[in-house]
Write an enzyme that holds these catalytic residues in place. Structure first.
Site, PDB file in Angstrom:
ATOM      1  N   CYS A 132       0.843  -1.206   0.000  1.00 30.12           N
ATOM      2  CA  CYS A 132       0.000   0.000   0.000  1.00 30.12           C
ATOM      3  C   CYS A 132       0.874   1.250   0.000  1.00 30.12           C
ATOM      4  O   CYS A 132       1.829   1.346   0.754  1.00 30.12           O
ATOM      5  CB  CYS A 132      -0.894  -0.012   1.233  1.00 30.12           C
ATOM      6  N   CYS A 146      -0.402   5.793   7.468  1.00 31.29           N
ATOM      7  CA  CYS A 146      -1.816   5.599   7.758  1.00 31.29           C
ATOM      8  C   CYS A 146      -2.048   4.840   9.063  1.00 31.29           C
ATOM      9  O   CYS A 146      -2.920   5.197   9.835  1.00 31.29           O
ATOM     10  CB  CYS A 146      -2.458   4.874   6.581  1.00 31.29           C
ATOM     11  N   GLN A 157     -19.971  -7.454  12.819  1.00 27.70           N
ATOM     12  CA  GLN A 157     -18.538  -7.795  12.696  1.00 27.70           C
ATOM     13  C   GLN A 157     -18.025  -7.290  11.358  1.00 27.70           C
ATOM     14  O   GLN A 157     -18.675  -7.503  10.334  1.00 27.70           O
ATOM     15  CB  GLN A 157     -18.353  -9.308  12.766  1.00 27.70           C
ATOM     16  N   ASP A 169     -18.830 -13.135  24.693  1.00 32.48           N
ATOM     17  CA  ASP A 169     -17.983 -12.407  23.734  1.00 32.48           C
ATOM     18  C   ASP A 169     -17.853 -10.960  24.209  1.00 32.48           C
ATOM     19  O   ASP A 169     -18.429 -10.043  23.615  1.00 32.48           O
ATOM     20  CB  ASP A 169     -18.646 -12.486  22.335  1.00 32.48           C
ATOM     21  N   CYS A 206     -11.503 -10.735  21.610  1.00 31.10           N
ATOM     22  CA  CYS A 206     -10.589 -10.044  20.690  1.00 31.10           C
ATOM     23  C   CYS A 206      -9.339  -9.606  21.449  1.00 31.10           C
ATOM     24  O   CYS A 206      -8.512  -8.872  20.915  1.00 31.10           O
ATOM     25  CB  CYS A 206     -11.280  -8.861  20.036  1.00 31.10           C
TER      26      CYS A 206
HETATM   27  C1  LIG Z   1     -17.185  -7.923  21.040  1.00 31.06           C
HETATM   28  S1  LIG Z   1     -18.787  -7.262  21.019  1.00 31.06           S
HETATM   29  C2  LIG Z   1     -19.782  -8.672  20.812  1.00 31.06           C
HETATM   30  C3  LIG Z   1     -20.362  -8.749  19.485  1.00 31.06           C
HETATM   31  C4  LIG Z   1     -21.269  -9.895  19.141  1.00 31.06           C
HETATM   32  N1  LIG Z   1     -21.057 -11.091  19.913  1.00 31.06           N
HETATM   33  C5  LIG Z   1     -21.108 -10.173  17.658  1.00 31.06           C
HETATM   34  O1  LIG Z   1     -20.414 -11.112  17.292  1.00 31.06           O
HETATM   35  O2  LIG Z   1     -21.657  -9.403  16.854  1.00 31.06           O
HETATM   36  C6  LIG Z   1     -19.033  -6.890  22.718  1.00 31.06           C
HETATM   37  C7  LIG Z   1     -20.414  -6.364  23.051  1.00 31.06           C
HETATM   38  O3  LIG Z   1     -20.489  -6.182  24.463  1.00 31.06           O
HETATM   39  C8  LIG Z   1     -21.314  -5.068  24.755  1.00 31.06           C
HETATM   40  N2  LIG Z   1     -20.986  -4.634  26.125  1.00 31.06           N
HETATM   41  C9  LIG Z   1     -19.885  -3.972  26.555  1.00 31.06           C
HETATM   42  N3  LIG Z   1     -19.906  -3.816  27.899  1.00 31.06           N
HETATM   43  C10 LIG Z   1     -21.045  -4.410  28.332  1.00 31.06           C
HETATM   44  C11 LIG Z   1     -21.618  -4.585  29.618  1.00 31.06           C
HETATM   45  N4  LIG Z   1     -21.021  -4.107  30.720  1.00 31.06           N
HETATM   46  N5  LIG Z   1     -22.779  -5.241  29.702  1.00 31.06           N
HETATM   47  C12 LIG Z   1     -23.394  -5.733  28.605  1.00 31.06           C
HETATM   48  N6  LIG Z   1     -22.885  -5.605  27.346  1.00 31.06           N
HETATM   49  C13 LIG Z   1     -21.729  -4.943  27.217  1.00 31.06           C
HETATM   50  C14 LIG Z   1     -20.948  -4.079  23.670  1.00 31.06           C
HETATM   51  O4  LIG Z   1     -21.978  -3.144  23.485  1.00 31.06           O
HETATM   52  C15 LIG Z   1     -20.752  -5.013  22.458  1.00 31.06           C
HETATM   53  O5  LIG Z   1     -21.944  -5.135  21.720  1.00 31.06           O
END
Ligand SMILES: C[S@@+](CC[C@H](N)C(=O)[O-])C[C@H]1O[C@@H](n2cnc3c(N)ncnc32)[C@H](O)[C@@H]1O
Length: 463
Positions: free
Chosen positions: A71, A77, A295, A394, A421
């Site tokens: 790139c 960037c 995602q 997650d 992650c």
């Molecule tokens: C890594 S994402 C998960 C995404 C989902 N599993 C997917 O694959 O599309 C983490 C999620 O946790 C939520 N989150 C963060 N802190 C939280 C909390 N204290 N209680 C409930 N949800 C929370 C965020 O809003 C986000 O949607």
């Protein structure tokens, strides 16, 4: 030690967050933007009693592991920091990060960490990019030294650690479809029409931000954020995009007069087309609205969810809790193989999307609840909904709150599938869960080629 130059430092290996490691006088030195095998002069940027941080200022020997970045924006960037490392090695290093974090932090008996599931597409894999308009374009050293006057308006990405400087992007290898054309044509039009690019310091300027979202089957959503409520100017820009790109299936705009670019609390106006795009996964349809989380690598998200579902080992009889469910994608994805799935998530609009997606796919065995996990996942909640046979979790990068971990220990579901992650916080949480659980499988998945980020799925089984 600050500013001291260390000569001919041998770069030995990759540590977490993509930093590389060398040693000087017995101290660990962390260096960014180099590769294991390089020999470099570095300038110390931070000195601590146990380690140093430094930046490379001269490369004496290039590692045999290096490849040429493809790139033109690489280096300024900051989007794809590992383009100078071959994809095979990126995968090795990512897996190694998982091994290192689990050995260093979790300190529990571990099965072999599986080879990472690599991506078929290592370019053009993102379904969403966010470009910023700015009247403060990043100038290269050569441009500054030339003394010439350059165009200062830009549309592109932030320079790392510089909130006020934008790299003007000519071609980005992260998103395919019409993404590059839309961005470049809009910039050319704006310059020709003398429209104002946003001034972050003074908070003025019409054009503020451009988000492009896309699906595997070619639907495109373009969202333009305007920094001024100027109906004529807005109409000019949106009419241009509408005419020039009939392929945009969802053409939207937002007037954002706030200090920050987040728009969850603002109205999104539909200029043309629908107010959503729709992604397809194994026959399930997921509506993606401008404010919905999805995602960003759809192909690898599918691989990730397949791993999570396989680890869950569902037979159709289970009650599954999907914690941190976002827009309920995992919950809806596994629902066909479970008795019932209960999703919990902080963001209320995400929960509305999750419910809508369930209805849209005629799934009747999912339920979604919103609120902070530690407040929702209580004894009362569990007694109202049945104890889980499987918990899929997650959480965000910070991992799970300790109260949530205590609740999981109390619930004692036979299986926990932990998707993360951030293997460091995952390893920390696994250590706490090891009071009752053993780790039986570890599977890293690469969601973000050309970066050091790694996604990891762990199966925990009750002792
Ligand atoms: C890594 S994402 C998960 C995404 C989902 N599993 C997917 O694959 O599309 C983490 C999620 O946790 C939520 N989150 C963060 N802190 C939280 C909390 N204290 N209680 C409930 N949800 C929370 C965020 O809003 C986000 O949607």
């Amino acid at each position: 030690m600050k500013n001291k130059v260390l000569q001919r430092l041998k770069i030995e290996r990759i540590a977490s967050e993509g930093k590389c490691v060398g040693h000087h006088d017995g101290k660990v030195v962390f260096v960014s933007n180099v590769a294991p095998g390089d020999v470099v002069d570095v300038r110390v940027t931070k000195g601590r009693s146990s380690f140093l941080e430094a930046e490379a200022i001269k490369i004496h020997e290039y590692s045999d592991n290096r490849v040429s970045p493809f790139c033109e924006h690489f280096g300024t960037c900051g989007g794809c920091k590992w383009q100078h490392i071959s994809y095979e090695l990126q995968m090795t290093y990512k897996r190694q990060q998982v091994v290192d974090q689990f050995q260093r932090i979790a300190k529990v008996p571990l099965p072999e960490v599986m080879p990472i599931i690599g991506a078929k597409d290592t370019r053009y894999y993102r379904n969403k990019l966010d470009f910023t308009f700015s009247n403060n374009r990043w100038l290269t050293r050569e441009e500054i030294d030339s003394g010439e006057n350059f165009e200062r308006n830009a549309l592109g990405f932030h320079v790392p650690k510089r909130f006020d400087k934008i790299v003007d992007i000519n071609h980005c290898y992260l998103q395919g479809g019409i993404s590059n054309e839309v961005r470049n044509e809009l910039r050319t039009f704006a310059l020709k029409e003398n429209l104002t690019f946003y001034d972050i310091i003074n908070q003025t300027g019409l054009l503020r931000n451009l988000i492009i979202r896309s699906t595997a089957d070619g639907q495109t959503m373009a969202i333009v954020q305007f920094g001024e409520d100027d109906p004529q100017g807005i109409d000019k820009v949106m009419s241009f995009l509408n005419k020039k790109f009939p392929e945009i299936t969802s053409l939207l705009y937002i007037v954002n007069l706030k200090k920050n670019e987040t728009f969850l609390d603002l109205d999104v106006h539909t200029f043309a087309g629908r107010d959503y795009i729709e992604e397809n996964m194994e026959g399930l349809k997921f509506k993606i609205r401008p404010k919905s989380f999805y995602q960003t690598n759809s192909q690898q998200a599918y691989r990730l969810y397949q791993v999570a579902r396989e680890f869950a080992g569902l037979t159709g009889k289970e009650t599954v809790y999907d914690l941190y469910t976002g827009t309920g994608t995992i919950a809806n994805f596994v629902a066909g193989r479970a008795r019932q799935v209960i999703g919990i998530e902080y963001v209320e609009p995400a929960i509305e999307d999750a419910r809508e997606n369930a209805r849209h796919n005629q799934l009747t065995n999912t339920q979604f609840y919103s609120g902070d996990m530690k407040d929702v996942l209580t004894d009362d909640f569990v007694s109202q909904h049945q104890k889980p046979d499987v918990v899929i979790t997650d959480p965000p990068r910070a991992g799970m709150h300790e109260d949530v971990i205590q609740m999981l220990l109390k619930l004692s579901a036979p299986k926990i599938v932990y998707v993360s992650c951030n293997p460091a916080t995952q390893a920390r949480d696994v250590a706490l869960l090891s009071e009752k659980y053993q780790v039986s499988r570890i599977q890293p998945v690469d969601m973000f080629p050309q970066t050091y980020h790694v996604e990891n799925v762990v199966l925990l089984e009750l002792n």
